[in-house]
Design a protein around this motif. Structure first.
Motif, PDB file in Angstrom:
ATOM      1  N   TYR A  14     -21.298   2.840  64.730  1.00  0.00           N
ATOM      2  CA  TYR A  14     -19.899   2.425  64.659  1.00  0.00           C
ATOM      3  C   TYR A  14     -19.104   3.270  63.672  1.00  0.00           C
ATOM      4  O   TYR A  14     -17.994   3.712  63.958  1.00  0.00           O
ATOM      5  CB  TYR A  14     -19.815   0.948  64.262  1.00  0.00           C
ATOM      6  N   GLY A  15     -19.703   3.520  62.493  1.00  0.00           N
ATOM      7  CA  GLY A  15     -18.988   4.279  61.472  1.00  0.00           C
ATOM      8  C   GLY A  15     -18.687   5.696  61.907  1.00  0.00           C
ATOM      9  O   GLY A  15     -17.574   6.192  61.717  1.00  0.00           O
ATOM     10  N   SER A  16     -19.690   6.382  62.506  1.00  0.00           N
ATOM     11  CA  SER A  16     -19.477   7.770  62.905  1.00  0.00           C
ATOM     12  C   SER A  16     -18.524   7.874  64.088  1.00  0.00           C
ATOM     13  O   SER A  16     -17.783   8.850  64.208  1.00  0.00           O
ATOM     14  CB  SER A  16     -20.809   8.451  63.229  1.00  0.00           C
ATOM     15  N   VAL A  17     -18.521   6.870  64.979  1.00  0.00           N
ATOM     16  CA  VAL A  17     -17.559   6.863  66.091  1.00  0.00           C
ATOM     17  C   VAL A  17     -16.139   6.694  65.542  1.00  0.00           C
ATOM     18  O   VAL A  17     -15.203   7.396  65.949  1.00  0.00           O
ATOM     19  CB  VAL A  17     -17.888   5.749  67.095  1.00  0.00           C
ATOM     20  N   THR A  18     -15.982   5.756  64.609  1.00  0.00           N
ATOM     21  CA  THR A  18     -14.660   5.527  64.019  1.00  0.00           C
ATOM     22  C   THR A  18     -14.165   6.760  63.287  1.00  0.00           C
ATOM     23  O   THR A  18     -13.000   7.164  63.421  1.00  0.00           O
ATOM     24  CB  THR A  18     -14.721   4.336  63.047  1.00  0.00           C
ATOM     25  N   LEU A  19     -15.046   7.374  62.514  1.00  0.00           N
ATOM     26  CA  LEU A  19     -14.643   8.568  61.767  1.00  0.00           C
ATOM     27  C   LEU A  19     -14.310   9.713  62.706  1.00  0.00           C
ATOM     28  O   LEU A  19     -13.344  10.466  62.469  1.00  0.00           O
ATOM     29  CB  LEU A  19     -15.749   8.972  60.798  1.00  0.00           C
ATOM     30  N   GLN A  20     -15.083   9.866  63.792  1.00  0.00           N
ATOM     31  CA  GLN A  20     -14.757  10.886  64.792  1.00  0.00           C
ATOM     32  C   GLN A  20     -13.357  10.666  65.345  1.00  0.00           C
ATOM     33  O   GLN A  20     -12.543  11.598  65.417  1.00  0.00           O
ATOM     34  CB  GLN A  20     -15.770  10.821  65.931  1.00  0.00           C
ATOM     35  N   ASN A  21     -13.050   9.435  65.730  1.00  0.00           N
ATOM     36  CA  ASN A  21     -11.755   9.139  66.328  1.00  0.00           C
ATOM     37  C   ASN A  21     -10.618   9.337  65.322  1.00  0.00           C
ATOM     38  O   ASN A  21      -9.537   9.842  65.667  1.00  0.00           O
ATOM     39  CB  ASN A  21     -11.747   7.719  66.883  1.00  0.00           C
ATOM     40  N   ASN A  22     -10.856   8.941  64.066  1.00  0.00           N
ATOM     41  CA  ASN A  22      -9.836   9.144  63.036  1.00  0.00           C
ATOM     42  C   ASN A  22      -9.595  10.630  62.791  1.00  0.00           C
ATOM     43  O   ASN A  22      -8.450  11.072  62.606  1.00  0.00           O
ATOM     44  CB  ASN A  22     -10.262   8.473  61.730  1.00  0.00           C
ATOM     45  N   PHE A  23     -10.670  11.414  62.784  1.00  0.00           N
ATOM     46  CA  PHE A  23     -10.535  12.849  62.544  1.00  0.00           C
ATOM     47  C   PHE A  23      -9.753  13.505  63.679  1.00  0.00           C
ATOM     48  O   PHE A  23      -8.880  14.346  63.444  1.00  0.00           O
ATOM     49  CB  PHE A  23     -11.920  13.489  62.413  1.00  0.00           C
ATOM     50  N   LEU A  24     -10.067  13.135  64.911  1.00  0.00           N
ATOM     51  CA  LEU A  24      -9.353  13.709  66.055  1.00  0.00           C
ATOM     52  C   LEU A  24      -7.878  13.329  66.022  1.00  0.00           C
ATOM     53  O   LEU A  24      -7.007  14.159  66.313  1.00  0.00           O
ATOM     54  CB  LEU A  24      -9.997  13.251  67.362  1.00  0.00           C
ATOM     55  N   ALA A  25      -7.604  12.083  65.675  1.00  0.00           N
ATOM     56  CA  ALA A  25      -6.204  11.653  65.588  1.00  0.00           C
ATOM     57  C   ALA A  25      -5.472  12.390  64.481  1.00  0.00           C
ATOM     58  O   ALA A  25      -4.297  12.750  64.620  1.00  0.00           O
ATOM     59  CB  ALA A  25      -6.142  10.145  65.354  1.00  0.00           C
ATOM     60  N   MET A  26      -6.160  12.631  63.362  1.00  0.00           N
ATOM     61  CA  MET A  26      -5.550  13.367  62.251  1.00  0.00           C
ATOM     62  C   MET A  26      -5.214  14.802  62.656  1.00  0.00           C
ATOM     63  O   MET A  26      -4.161  15.350  62.283  1.00  0.00           O
ATOM     64  CB  MET A  26      -6.498  13.376  61.054  1.00  0.00           C
ATOM     65  N   LEU A  27      -6.102  15.445  63.430  1.00  0.00           N
ATOM     66  CA  LEU A  27      -5.900  16.843  63.803  1.00  0.00           C
ATOM     67  C   LEU A  27      -4.885  17.014  64.927  1.00  0.00           C
ATOM     68  O   LEU A  27      -4.319  18.101  65.090  1.00  0.00           O
ATOM     69  CB  LEU A  27      -7.238  17.453  64.241  1.00  0.00           C
ATOM     70  N   LYS A  28      -4.652  15.955  65.701  1.00  0.00           N
ATOM     71  CA  LYS A  28      -3.763  16.062  66.865  1.00  0.00           C
ATOM     72  C   LYS A  28      -2.363  16.503  66.442  1.00  0.00           C
ATOM     73  O   LYS A  28      -1.727  15.892  65.587  1.00  0.00           O
ATOM     74  CB  LYS A  28      -3.690  14.717  67.592  1.00  0.00           C
ATOM     75  N   GLY A  29      -1.896  17.585  67.050  1.00  0.00           N
ATOM     76  CA  GLY A  29      -0.567  18.101  66.757  1.00  0.00           C
ATOM     77  C   GLY A  29      -0.479  18.912  65.482  1.00  0.00           C
ATOM     78  O   GLY A  29       0.568  19.496  65.195  1.00  0.00           O
ATOM     79  N   ARG A  30      -1.583  18.951  64.715  1.00  0.00           N
ATOM     80  CA  ARG A  30      -1.571  19.692  63.458  1.00  0.00           C
ATOM     81  C   ARG A  30      -2.501  20.892  63.480  1.00  0.00           C
ATOM     82  O   ARG A  30      -2.435  21.739  62.594  1.00  0.00           O
ATOM     83  CB  ARG A  30      -1.969  18.764  62.300  1.00  0.00           C
ATOM     84  N   ALA A  31      -3.399  20.945  64.452  1.00  0.00           N
ATOM     85  CA  ALA A  31      -4.350  22.050  64.560  1.00  0.00           C
ATOM     86  C   ALA A  31      -4.649  22.304  66.035  1.00  0.00           C
ATOM     87  O   ALA A  31      -4.465  21.423  66.891  1.00  0.00           O
ATOM     88  CB  ALA A  31      -5.638  21.728  63.812  1.00  0.00           C
ATOM     89  N   GLN A  32      -5.090  23.522  66.342  1.00  0.00           N
ATOM     90  CA  GLN A  32      -5.554  23.862  67.680  1.00  0.00           C
ATOM     91  C   GLN A  32      -7.042  23.524  67.733  1.00  0.00           C
ATOM     92  O   GLN A  32      -7.865  24.211  67.122  1.00  0.00           O
ATOM     93  CB  GLN A  32      -5.316  25.345  67.962  1.00  0.00           C
ATOM     94  N   VAL A  33      -7.399  22.428  68.429  1.00  0.00           N
ATOM     95  CA  VAL A  33      -8.724  21.847  68.311  1.00  0.00           C
ATOM     96  C   VAL A  33      -9.517  21.951  69.613  1.00  0.00           C
ATOM     97  O   VAL A  33      -9.001  21.686  70.697  1.00  0.00           O
ATOM     98  CB  VAL A  33      -8.641  20.360  67.907  1.00  0.00           C
ATOM     99  N   LYS A  34     -10.779  22.349  69.466  1.00  0.00           N
ATOM    100  CA  LYS A  34     -11.775  22.170  70.512  1.00  0.00           C
ATOM    101  C   LYS A  34     -12.806  21.183  69.973  1.00  0.00           C
ATOM    102  O   LYS A  34     -13.206  21.273  68.815  1.00  0.00           O
ATOM    103  CB  LYS A  34     -12.442  23.493  70.880  1.00  0.00           C
ATOM    104  N   HIS A  35     -13.255  20.258  70.823  1.00  0.00           N
ATOM    105  CA  HIS A  35     -14.133  19.189  70.372  1.00  0.00           C
ATOM    106  C   HIS A  35     -15.432  19.219  71.167  1.00  0.00           C
ATOM    107  O   HIS A  35     -15.419  19.246  72.392  1.00  0.00           O
ATOM    108  CB  HIS A  35     -13.442  17.833  70.550  1.00  0.00           C
ATOM    109  N   HIS A  36     -16.546  19.206  70.434  1.00  0.00           N
ATOM    110  CA  HIS A  36     -17.858  19.153  71.070  1.00  0.00           C
ATOM    111  C   HIS A  36     -18.639  17.986  70.489  1.00  0.00           C
ATOM    112  O   HIS A  36     -18.738  17.841  69.265  1.00  0.00           O
ATOM    113  CB  HIS A  36     -18.637  20.452  70.834  1.00  0.00           C
ATOM    114  N   VAL A  37     -19.180  17.132  71.363  1.00  0.00           N
ATOM    115  CA  VAL A  37     -20.010  16.001  70.937  1.00  0.00           C
ATOM    116  C   VAL A  37     -21.466  16.424  71.023  1.00  0.00           C
ATOM    117  O   VAL A  37     -21.971  16.723  72.107  1.00  0.00           O
ATOM    118  CB  VAL A  37     -19.756  14.755  71.805  1.00  0.00           C
TER     119      VAL A  37
END
Length: 358
Positions: A14-37
């Motif tokens: 649960y913690g790592s899923v939440t942190l992943q989602n928070n990190f992606l939301a933080m980067l959205k619109g602020r960085a050019q992001v590619k995401h790999h799980v």
């Protein structure tokens, strides 16, 4: 200019899923992001030992794809951010020439001073030290973890960085002012006993003061005395959806790195009480202003009695929690800290920000 980032996540709980989602939301619109799980599913096992072996074999099977991700990031001059240690360890053979950081609030040496037990054998400590000194840097969220990477693994201090942990402060509904109602207390912990839920129940049973309502949210099988509400903690139910119903979040944990729950509770404007064994507590809690950090069970009981008897003080704590999280932990603030680290040299991948040209 926007940083170009490849984010490799490892969402196994649960913690790592939440942190992943928070990190992606933080980067959205602020960085050019590619995401790999990395390791998006785990092979089922027949018992703990076999299950562990199958997990390792499954992760080994993911290495060719991880190699492609690292090669592409290096070719495109992207910064690699690995959430947690495992994906970076499996990517180590492919990191030569890449700008790569491990973002982690935990390592295997971190809890040893608290538990008194040896968690990381010598061979694993040496392997991790090799990894940690091979990447460009370590990014962590607490002073305790920062010290551990330096002292326990020999990472040069200038390569161990610290940022705030990102929380969805703006997307969290704040708890209302409730000074004239019973104190509503919430505990959230998948592992009821490690998180200290039993200590909180003992306080509740002994409490003789003003009216208090207690809710326990856990996955553990526990029997609770009458008067305590039990909520099963499952993936379909987020603790964040409950927070605005409460005034005080209590986590008497026996050992933790940076419990996400204390940051989520503070974001919702709750007063927070936890222990010195929550190593990220001092990042969120300013004792006497928005909560308390207790030494032991006796101190916990004393502080809870104080707060139960002083609802106005709880309301002051609640207001300060919300203001602190908005000022320091909202996505924009944390991204500014992250950007400073990963763009500290000219080798950081950058792409023009169209908003900056307007």
């Amino acid at each position: 200019m926007q940083p170009m980032i490849t984010l490799v996540t490892f969402p196994v709980d649960y913690g790592s899923v939440t942190l992943q989602n928070n990190f992606l939301a933080m980067l959205k619109g602020r960085a050019q992001v590619k995401h790999h799980v990395f390791s998006p599913r785990e092979a089922p096992g027949q018992g703990p030992a076999l299950s562990r072996l199958r997990r390792i074999l499954y992760r080994l099977q993911q290495m060719p794809e991880l190699r492609r991700v690292c090669h592409t990031a290096r070719t495109e001059q992207r910064t690699l951010l690995f959430q947690q240690i495992s994906p970076a360890l499996f990517a180590l053979p492919f990191l030569r020439g890449a700008r790569a950081y491990i973002v982690a609030d935990w390592n295997r040496k971190l809890y040893e001073p608290i538990t008194g037990a040896r968690i990381s054998p010598t061979w694993l400590t040496r392997l991790h030290a090799w990894l940690f000194t091979s990447v460009t840097g370590i990014i962590t969220y607490t002073a305790a973890a920062q010290r551990s990477f330096i002292n326990d693994y020999g990472v040069p201090p200038e390569r161990v960085h610290r940022i705030k942990m990102p929380f969805d402060v703006c997307g969290t509904v704040p708890a209302p002012h409730r000074a004239n109602s019973p104190l509503r207390i919430l505990f959230v912990g998948g592992d009821f006993y490690r998180k200290g839920g039993d200590a909180l129940v003992r306080w509740f049973r002994a409490h003789q003061g003003p009216a208090v309502e207690l809710t326990i949210m856990t996955q553990s099988q526990v029997e609770l005395p009458p008067g305590i509400r039990l909520v099963r903690n499952d993936p379909s139910l987020s603790a964040k959806d409950l927070l605005q119903e409460y005034d005080l979040f209590v986590l008497p944990t026996r050992y933790d790195a940076f419990p996400l729950a204390i940051g989520e509770a503070a974001s919702a404007g709750l007063a927070v009480v936890t222990t010195i064994n929550a190593l990220g507590a001092s990042e969120v809690i300013e004792p006497g202003l928005n909560g308390e950090i207790v030494r032991d069970e006796e101190d916990l009981f004393f502080r809870l009695d104080e707060l139960a008897a002083d609802r106005q003080r709880v309301e002051r704590y609640k207001a300060h929690s919300r203001m602190k999280m908005q000022a320091q932990f909202a996505y924009a603030h944390v991204f500014a800290e992250l950007r400073t680290i990963i763009c500290s040299t000219s080798s950081c991948g950058m792409e023009a920000d169209p908003l900056a040209e307007r």
